[in-house]
Write a protein that holds these residues in place. Structure first.
Motif, mmCIF file in Angstrom:
data_model
loop_
_atom_site.group_PDB
_atom_site.id
_atom_site.type_symbol
_atom_site.label_atom_id
_atom_site.label_comp_id
_atom_site.label_asym_id
_atom_site.label_seq_id
_atom_site.Cartn_x
_atom_site.Cartn_y
_atom_site.Cartn_z
ATOM 1 N N ALA A 1 0.828 -1.205 0.000
ATOM 2 C CA ALA A 1 0.000 0.000 0.000
ATOM 3 C C ALA A 1 0.866 1.260 0.000
ATOM 4 C CB ALA A 1 -0.931 -0.013 1.216
ATOM 5 N N ARG A 2 1.939 1.250 0.794
ATOM 6 C CA ARG A 2 2.818 2.418 0.878
ATOM 7 C C ARG A 2 3.424 2.759 -0.480
ATOM 8 N NH1 ARG A 2 5.762 5.176 4.711
ATOM 9 N NH2 ARG A 2 5.126 3.760 6.384
ATOM 10 N N LEU A 3 3.986 1.762 -1.144
ATOM 11 C CA LEU A 3 4.643 2.036 -2.426
ATOM 12 C C LEU A 3 3.640 2.449 -3.497
ATOM 13 C CD1 LEU A 3 7.329 -0.810 -2.580
ATOM 14 C CD2 LEU A 3 7.656 1.580 -1.942
ATOM 15 N N GLY A 4 2.466 1.813 -3.497
ATOM 16 C CA GLY A 4 1.457 2.200 -4.469
ATOM 17 C C GLY A 4 1.050 3.651 -4.322
ATOM 18 N N ALA A 5 0.806 4.082 -3.079
ATOM 19 C CA ALA A 5 0.410 5.472 -2.835
ATOM 20 C C ALA A 5 1.559 6.438 -3.099
ATOM 21 C CB ALA A 5 -0.093 5.611 -1.397
ATOM 22 N N MET A 6 2.760 6.071 -2.668
ATOM 23 C CA MET A 6 3.926 6.940 -2.871
ATOM 24 C C MET A 6 4.134 7.257 -4.338
ATOM 25 S SD MET A 6 7.032 5.581 -0.439
ATOM 26 C CE MET A 6 8.205 6.277 -1.612
ATOM 27 N N PHE A 7 4.139 6.195 -5.173
ATOM 28 C CA PHE A 7 4.511 6.403 -6.571
ATOM 29 C C PHE A 7 3.343 6.873 -7.423
ATOM 30 C CE2 PHE A 7 8.078 3.953 -5.001
ATOM 31 C CZ PHE A 7 9.102 4.779 -5.441
ATOM 32 N N ALA A 8 2.167 6.985 -6.790
ATOM 33 C CA ALA A 8 1.059 7.674 -7.451
ATOM 34 C C ALA A 8 1.038 9.146 -7.077
ATOM 35 C CB ALA A 8 -0.259 7.020 -7.056
ATOM 36 N N GLY A 9 1.997 9.579 -6.265
ATOM 37 C CA GLY A 9 2.093 10.985 -5.891
ATOM 38 C C GLY A 9 1.123 11.410 -4.801
ATOM 39 N N CYS A 10 0.646 10.463 -3.991
ATOM 40 C CA CYS A 10 -0.279 10.813 -2.912
ATOM 41 C C CYS A 10 0.443 11.594 -1.822
ATOM 42 C CB CYS A 10 -0.889 9.546 -2.303
ATOM 43 S SG CYS A 10 -1.962 8.629 -3.428
ATOM 44 N N PRO A 11 -0.265 12.451 -1.081
ATOM 45 C CA PRO A 11 0.353 13.182 0.020
ATOM 46 C C PRO A 11 0.753 12.243 1.145
ATOM 47 C CG PRO A 11 -2.014 13.578 -0.030
ATOM 48 C CD PRO A 11 -1.674 12.833 -1.284
ATOM 49 N N PRO A 12 1.729 12.653 1.978
ATOM 50 C CA PRO A 12 2.221 11.776 3.049
ATOM 51 C C PRO A 12 1.134 11.248 3.967
ATOM 52 C CG PRO A 12 3.686 13.649 2.773
ATOM 53 C CD PRO A 12 2.515 13.909 1.884
ATOM 54 N N ARG A 13 0.106 12.080 4.280
ATOM 55 C CA ARG A 13 -0.970 11.617 5.158
ATOM 56 C C ARG A 13 -1.703 10.430 4.550
ATOM 57 N NH1 ARG A 13 -3.025 9.971 9.633
ATOM 58 N NH2 ARG A 13 -5.158 10.633 10.110
ATOM 59 N N THR A 14 -1.965 10.476 3.264
ATOM 60 C CA THR A 14 -2.626 9.365 2.596
ATOM 61 C C THR A 14 -1.751 8.121 2.602
ATOM 62 O OG1 THR A 14 -3.891 10.859 1.172
ATOM 63 C CG2 THR A 14 -3.625 8.592 0.405
ATOM 64 N N VAL A 15 -0.451 8.310 2.353
ATOM 65 C CA VAL A 15 0.487 7.187 2.379
ATOM 66 C C VAL A 15 0.464 6.520 3.759
ATOM 67 C CG1 VAL A 15 2.907 6.507 2.198
ATOM 68 C CG2 VAL A 15 1.955 8.184 0.593
ATOM 69 N N ASP A 16 0.473 7.318 4.820
ATOM 70 C CA ASP A 16 0.446 6.771 6.182
ATOM 71 C C ASP A 16 -0.847 6.008 6.459
ATOM 72 O OD1 ASP A 16 2.933 7.859 6.639
ATOM 73 O OD2 ASP A 16 2.173 9.610 7.742
ATOM 74 N N VAL A 17 -1.965 6.551 5.995
ATOM 75 C CA VAL A 17 -3.270 5.913 6.244
ATOM 76 C C VAL A 17 -3.338 4.541 5.582
ATOM 77 C CG1 VAL A 17 -5.731 6.024 5.666
ATOM 78 C CG2 VAL A 17 -4.589 8.012 6.657
ATOM 79 N N VAL A 18 -2.970 4.456 4.312
ATOM 80 C CA VAL A 18 -3.098 3.172 3.621
ATOM 81 C C VAL A 18 -2.059 2.168 4.125
ATOM 82 C CG1 VAL A 18 -4.165 4.202 1.593
ATOM 83 C CG2 VAL A 18 -1.669 3.887 1.636
ATOM 84 N N THR A 19 -0.903 2.662 4.577
ATOM 85 C CA THR A 19 0.093 1.759 5.158
ATOM 86 C C THR A 19 -0.440 1.138 6.445
ATOM 87 O OG1 THR A 19 1.900 3.074 4.228
ATOM 88 C CG2 THR A 19 2.455 1.554 6.003
ATOM 89 N N ALA A 20 -1.041 1.962 7.298
ATOM 90 C CA ALA A 20 -1.610 1.456 8.547
ATOM 91 C C ALA A 20 -2.721 0.452 8.263
ATOM 92 C CB ALA A 20 -2.138 2.615 9.398
ATOM 93 N N PHE A 21 -3.553 0.753 7.265
ATOM 94 C CA PHE A 21 -4.596 -0.191 6.865
ATOM 95 C C PHE A 21 -3.967 -1.519 6.454
ATOM 96 C CE2 PHE A 21 -6.912 -2.217 3.389
ATOM 97 C CZ PHE A 21 -8.156 -2.426 3.956
ATOM 98 N N GLY A 22 -2.923 -1.464 5.617
ATOM 99 C CA GLY A 22 -2.275 -2.681 5.151
ATOM 100 C C GLY A 22 -1.690 -3.504 6.273
#
Length: 335
Positions: free
Chosen positions: A186-207
């Motif tokens: 989830a982290r890498l998918g959000a990161m390389f789609a250019g998502c903001p850090p807060r979104t990256v953190d949220v989906v990582t925690a979900f994962g």
């Protein structure tokens, strides 16, 4: 509702986009495992060709829809996490002596332990080559995830130390061995789609949360299915005396004042010789009917609900709906 890989998708347009991108991932996976050496090529393709849920790349592709999911880097990130996962399966099956994987003979059954281990190493190397193209931060994330995968396997192998709570030890093993890579997907998918850090953190925690729930659900399914859902032989973990949540809960129950003679008898059978298929089937049936399986299922449900709560900051829409549906499907899968 349609389903792409392991994640239910109600939105038709989203499903079509992700199906197309997952096809690109499959093509890239086959390119990544190709070798000029015939043995390396056959062994490396073995699990790729066997298929599977493709949960990790699918999660990377899905969360990338919160940003620009069409970026090529997202495809590469999805390939990295699936290559890493496949590599661990080669190693896990050797350590667990599992005869089947995804309904096919395990690599060590076909080529022997040494070739299976080295093939896993080759896939790790190919994952490293791919992640290097994504930059130093991705390399660091991959390295930290690889470390947690190794620690999870190590701690599972040596077991809890004196004074450790065996159930908590197991949950930490699952967090490292299973959930770390799902969180990284989830982290890498959000990161390389250019998502903001807060979104990256949220989906990582979900994962991370859903990864532990996923494995607890598998602990239930390993006992309650005929093996068609997991592609593994039912009861393999019991035969090899590999700890799972139901057996750990039974052991904890037997250490307390409320254990019954039947509890102690079942534990003695679990600790005994289960090389006979008939004996193994009897123990699986007995454990399947025990309250500890329902307790494991309840833990999976609670963790899945906690994972959904992590999604609160995300905007409403088809991606969030799909993540919630995935958690719901995981719960349904264990019931």
């Amino acid at each position: 509702m349609t389903s792409t890989a392991a994640i239910p998708l109600a939105d038709h347009a989203l499903s079509e986009r992700l199906t197309a991108r997952l096809s690109l991932v499959e093509e890239a996976l086959r390119d990544a495992v190709a070798h000029a050496d015939a043995l390396a090529d056959d062994a490396s393709r073995h699990l790729v060709n066997a298929g599977g849920k493709r949960l990790r790349p699918m999660l990377a592709l899905l969360v990338a829809e919160l940003g620009d999911g069409a970026r090529r880097e997202v495809i590469d990130a999805a390939v990295v996490v699936e290559l890493t996962h496949l590599a661990t399966l080669y190693h896990d099956d050797v350590m667990d002596s599992a005869p089947l994987r995804r309904g096919a003979p395990s690599a060590h059954e076909v080529w022997g332990n040494s070739v299976a281990i080295l093939t896993g190493d080759l896939l790790f190397a190919r994952a490293s080559t791919t992640v290097a193209g994504l930059g130093p931060e991705a390399v660091r994330i991959q390295a930290r995830t690889f470390e947690r995968l190794c620690l999870g396997q190590l701690h599972e192998t040596v077991g809890p130390q004196p004074g450790d709570d065996a159930v908590e030890h197991y949950l930490q093993v699952l967090a490292d061995k299973t959930a770390s890579l799902i969180g990284t997907s989830a982290r890498l998918g959000a990161m390389f789609a250019g998502c903001p850090p807060r979104t990256v953190d949220v989906v990582t925690a979900f994962g991370e949360r859903i990864g532990v729930a996923f494995q607890l659900a598998d602990d239930v399914i390993d006992l309650t299915s005929d093996g068609s859902l997991t592609g593994k032989t039912t009861g393999t973990d019991l035969r090899e005396h590999v700890p799972t949540m139901p057996t750990l809960l039974l052991r904890a129950r037997c250490a307390g004042p409320d254990a019954t003679p039947a509890d102690h008898a079942l534990l003695a059978r679990l600790d005994g010789d289960l090389s006979s298929d008939a004996d193994l089937a009897d123990v699986v049936a007995e454990l399947r009917a025990h309250v500890v399986v329902e307790q494991t299922r309840a833990r999976a449900v609670d963790l899945a609900r906690t994972a959904v709560a992590e999604l609160a900051p995300l905007p409403d829409g088809p991606v969030k709906d799909a993540l919630v549906s995935f958690a719901d499907a995981l719960v349904d899968r264990a019931t």
